[in-house]
Design an enzyme around this catalytic site. Structure first.
Site, short mmCIF file in Angstrom:
data_model
loop_
_atom_site.label_atom_id
_atom_site.label_comp_id
_atom_site.label_asym_id
_atom_site.label_seq_id
_atom_site.Cartn_x
_atom_site.Cartn_y
_atom_site.Cartn_z
N CYS A 3 32.32 -2.58 26.74
CA CYS A 3 32.49 -1.02 25.89
C CYS A 3 31.40 -0.04 26.84
O CYS A 3 30.11 -0.24 26.62
CB CYS A 3 32.39 -0.69 24.48
SG CYS A 3 32.60 0.82 24.17
N CYS A 6 29.19 1.82 24.39
CA CYS A 6 28.21 0.84 23.96
C CYS A 6 26.97 0.65 24.83
O CYS A 6 25.91 0.47 24.31
CB CYS A 6 28.54 -0.48 23.16
SG CYS A 6 29.84 -0.43 21.74
N ASP A 29 29.57 15.55 27.99
CA ASP A 29 30.97 14.74 28.77
C ASP A 29 30.94 14.74 30.34
O ASP A 29 30.58 15.82 30.83
CB ASP A 29 32.20 15.32 28.32
CG ASP A 29 33.47 14.62 28.48
OD1 ASP A 29 34.15 14.24 27.72
OD2 ASP A 29 33.77 14.33 29.70
N HIS A 45 29.93 0.21 17.13
CA HIS A 45 31.13 0.33 17.90
C HIS A 45 32.34 0.53 16.87
O HIS A 45 32.52 -0.49 16.00
CB HIS A 45 31.48 -1.09 18.73
CG HIS A 45 32.90 -1.12 19.47
ND1 HIS A 45 32.90 -0.17 20.58
CD2 HIS A 45 34.07 -1.20 18.96
CE1 HIS A 45 34.26 -0.33 20.97
NE2 HIS A 45 34.81 -0.99 20.08
N ASN A 85 40.88 11.70 20.31
CA ASN A 85 42.19 11.15 20.94
C ASN A 85 42.23 9.74 20.38
O ASN A 85 41.10 9.01 20.46
CB ASN A 85 42.32 11.41 22.34
CG ASN A 85 42.21 12.85 22.82
OD1 ASN A 85 42.91 13.51 22.37
ND2 ASN A 85 41.44 13.06 23.77
N GLY A 91 46.07 9.81 24.67
CA GLY A 91 45.28 9.88 25.90
C GLY A 91 43.94 9.49 26.01
O GLY A 91 42.92 9.65 26.47
N HIS A 96 35.98 3.63 22.16
CA HIS A 96 34.92 3.75 21.06
C HIS A 96 35.12 5.02 20.48
O HIS A 96 35.08 6.10 21.29
CB HIS A 96 33.60 3.38 21.82
CG HIS A 96 32.44 3.57 21.32
ND1 HIS A 96 31.54 2.44 21.05
CD2 HIS A 96 31.88 4.46 20.36
CE1 HIS A 96 30.47 2.79 20.34
NE2 HIS A 96 30.58 4.06 19.85
N HIS A 98 35.25 8.68 19.63
CA HIS A 98 34.25 9.76 20.08
C HIS A 98 35.06 11.05 19.73
O HIS A 98 35.95 11.11 19.63
CB HIS A 98 33.92 9.74 21.47
CG HIS A 98 35.29 9.38 22.32
ND1 HIS A 98 35.78 8.36 22.50
CD2 HIS A 98 36.09 10.38 23.06
CE1 HIS A 98 36.82 8.30 23.11
NE2 HIS A 98 36.94 9.67 23.68
N HIS A 100 35.07 15.03 20.77
CA HIS A 100 34.93 15.99 21.70
C HIS A 100 34.42 17.32 20.91
O HIS A 100 34.98 17.57 20.10
CB HIS A 100 35.97 16.40 22.72
CG HIS A 100 36.65 15.28 23.26
ND1 HIS A 100 36.54 15.00 24.93
CD2 HIS A 100 37.55 14.07 22.98
CE1 HIS A 100 36.98 13.84 25.21
NE2 HIS A 100 37.49 13.31 24.05
P1 DGP Z 1 39.51 10.49 25.87
O1 DGP Z 1 39.92 10.58 26.92
O2 DGP Z 1 39.45 11.22 24.68
O3 DGP Z 1 39.10 8.91 25.47
O4 DGP Z 1 37.70 10.91 26.37
C1 DGP Z 1 36.93 10.12 27.22
C2 DGP Z 1 36.01 11.00 27.65
O5 DGP Z 1 34.76 10.31 27.99
C3 DGP Z 1 36.27 11.53 29.06
O6 DGP Z 1 36.37 13.30 28.65
C4 DGP Z 1 35.25 11.48 29.95
C5 DGP Z 1 34.25 10.81 29.23
N1 DGP Z 1 33.49 9.77 30.03
C6 DGP Z 1 33.97 8.59 30.18
N2 DGP Z 1 33.05 7.88 30.93
C7 DGP Z 1 31.87 8.53 30.82
C8 DGP Z 1 30.55 8.20 31.09
O7 DGP Z 1 30.27 7.19 31.54
N3 DGP Z 1 29.52 9.22 30.85
C9 DGP Z 1 30.00 10.48 30.11
N4 DGP Z 1 28.86 11.26 29.77
N5 DGP Z 1 31.26 10.55 29.81
C10 DGP Z 1 31.95 9.59 30.24
#
Ligand code: DGP
Length: 112
Positions: A3, A6, A29, A45, A85, A91, A96, A98, A100
């Protein structure tokens, strides 16, 4: 565990950290959709919102305390949006949990 979030929690992948405590990590992000766009995640996790239960919901309560604090300390005084999401149709791209946390602009509703 492969993950990516993680790995960020463990420091194996760098992030732009905004806040951290014993339960929660917040970082910017990588693909911001607003002038302020942070990801608020549990350190443990949890796969997604569908995996919240009596055993881990205290972490989600802490997450929303942190969001309330950050909305002020990060200057989102005119408003902010919190989105999670869950699953393919929504999407979700990282499995994991999260949230936004976005601010710094106006948001339309309903979201597409
Ligand atoms: P979702 O699509 O709702 O699962 O959002 C995942 C978010 O995670 C997306 O907006 C981009 C962000 N993201 C993915 N990988 C990384 C990473 O390695 N570092 C950071 N800072 N954000 C990441």
């Amino acid at each position: 565990m492969s993950c990516i979030f993680c790995k960020i929690v463990k420091g194996e992948i760098p992030c732009s950290k905004v806040y951290e405590d014993d339960l929660v990590l917040v970082f910017n992000d990588i693909d911001p959709q607003a002038p302020k766009h942070m990801l608020v995640i549990p350190k443990e996790h949890i796969g997604g919102a569908a995996d919240i239960n009596k055993g881990n919901s205290h972490v989600v309560a802490r997450i929303f305390e942190v969001i309330a604090d950050l909305s002020k300390s990060e200057g989102m005084l005119e408003g902010f949006r919190v989105v999670t999401n869950n699953g393919k149709d929504a999407g979700q791209s990282v499995d994991h949990l999260h949230f936004h946390l976005m601010g710094g602009r106006k948001f339309s509703w309903p979201a597409g």
